[in-house]
Write an enzyme that holds these catalytic residues in place. Structure first.
Site: not given
Ligand code: AMP
Length: 392
Positions: A173, A377
């Protein structure tokens, strides 16, 4: 040069410098895609193909192409394709232009992320075949954590066993943690290099990171995305002795354990609900298993927050992000409950108001600022791709 299926175009055409980036996030059964303008941050096209079949990726990219055209863009107007890769191992610590050699190295890394990297590699191959005029770039979820301090990256196991197999804590992540740490600083009008932060990325997967002045000091995921927090279908930290017991006494083999740890644990394993919305509904309906799962989830979070306050020697900022972190006020309140003595005070009214963010949810007298900051993202990947191309 024209790419044939299965081979990325090595010196592929340059695409359009400065153009939007097609971001692909290929999972085991789904493909998420966005066309993002890295400068403006706007998603020009976004979508999700579920349940990819035998010809799934080719069909999915045909859909992407159609949507790009429907948005008034041409494939030639794109700068490149950016692919999200969960694991870059020890080698890939920055966004990387993909050629045949890189693709081979990515294949070699599959044992480190057997469930996550193969679909991404298939996505790269198909994208190279479908868009031979565009460069393919890999962006890695492990990259932000590449320089984790050795004391955080090292498992206390026999070095003679772990080192030849590159067993260490890599962290995942990272695309989100890095982006959110920067956005939190931006929201506060402070340089990221002045802040000590704890970032809590709570989505289907979940992880925590301790970030000192923009660089990671520790994170909760390890060799694989199984370590750390309780997640939708993954349980996070577990005594390794449990796994030995399951092998010896429970009769499970490696495949059984992989299925248990990835798909049948976490909130799902405890309550039958992996989606937080369903879990909340069950808790509110008085379901005791759901209540226990929720309590385990929050307890683990609080433990990591406490640990990272210690690792950082106190934090300036704690930030919640991703689907659950952004949208579930009770998790934010319950995870940080009882931390007043450590300088963490959440304002209930501010907290309850926030869905998404960015917003401050701590009280004015809280010495740690608590924020909700939306992650993005795809935008982060698009920006990293654009920065790589600009430097070529
Ligand atoms: P992500 O992996 O970031 O997409 O997050 C997925 C998780 O966020 C799932 O468990 C969802 O149930 C949860 N989530 C997303 N939106 C909401 C919402 N509005 N309310 C509660 N949970 C949400």
């Amino acid at each position: 040069m024209t790419a044939s299926p299965g081979s990325p175009a090595s010196p592929a055409g340059p695409g359009t410098p400065g153009g939007p980036v097609l971001v692909l996030n290929a999972g085991s059964s789904s493909l998420k895609y966005q066309v993002v303008n890295p400068a403006g941050g706007r998603a020009l096209v976004r979508g999700h193909v579920e349940r990819l079949g035998a010809h799934g990726l080719a069909d999915a990219l045909a859909q992407v192409t159609a949507e790009v055209r429907a948005a008034g863009l041409s494939i030639d107007s794109l700068a490149a394709v950016g692919h999200r890769l969960v694991h870059g191992g020890a080698r890939f610590v920055a966004p990387t232009l993909i050629d045949d050699e890189v693709l081979g190295a990515l294949e070699d890394l599959v044992p480190l992320a057997p469930l996550h990297n193969p679909p991404a590699i298939a996505g790269i191959r198909q994208s190279a075949a479908t868009y031979p005029g565009l460069r393919q770039v890999a962006v890695f979820d492990t990259a932000f954590f590449a320089d984790l301090p050795p004391e955080a990256a090292t498992y206390a196991l026999d070095r003679a066993v772990t080192e030849p197999l590159q067993i260490r804590r890599y962290g995942m992540h990272g695309i989100s943690h890095e982006y959110v740490a920067q956005e939190a600083a931006r929201f506060l009008g402070r340089p990221v290099g002045e802040l000590d932060q704890i970032v809590l990325h709570l989505g289907n997967g979940a992880s925590a990171a301790a970030v000192r002045r923009g660089r990671p000091l520790d994170t909760s995921m390890g060799l694989t995305p199984l370590e750390g927090l309780v997640m939708g279908t993954r349980g996070g930290d577990v005594d390794p002795g449990v796994l030995l017991h399951l092998i010896r006494v429970g009769g499970l083999d490696a495949g059984d354990l992989e299925d248990l740890l990835h798909h049948r644990s976490g909130l799902e394993g405890l309550s039958g609900h992996h989606d937080f919305r369903d879990l909340e509904d069950a808790v509110d309906a008085g379901d005791q298993l759901a209540a226990r799962a929720y309590a385990v989830y929050c307890h683990r979070l609080r433990k990591y927050v406490g640990a990272y306050l210690a690792v950082l020697g106190g934090a300036d900022v704690i930030t919640f992000t991703a689907g659950t972190g952004q949208n579930v006020p009770r998790v934010r309140a319950d995870a940080l409950r009882g931390l007043e003595a450590l300088g963490v005070r959440v304002d209930p009214a501010r907290n309850d108001r926030v869905r998404g963010g960015p917003a401050r949810i701590s009280t004015d007298d809280s010495s740690v600022t608590v924020l909700v900051v939306p992650t993005d993202e795809e935008l982060s990947i698009a920006r990293q791709v654009a920065a790589l191309l600009a430097g070529l």
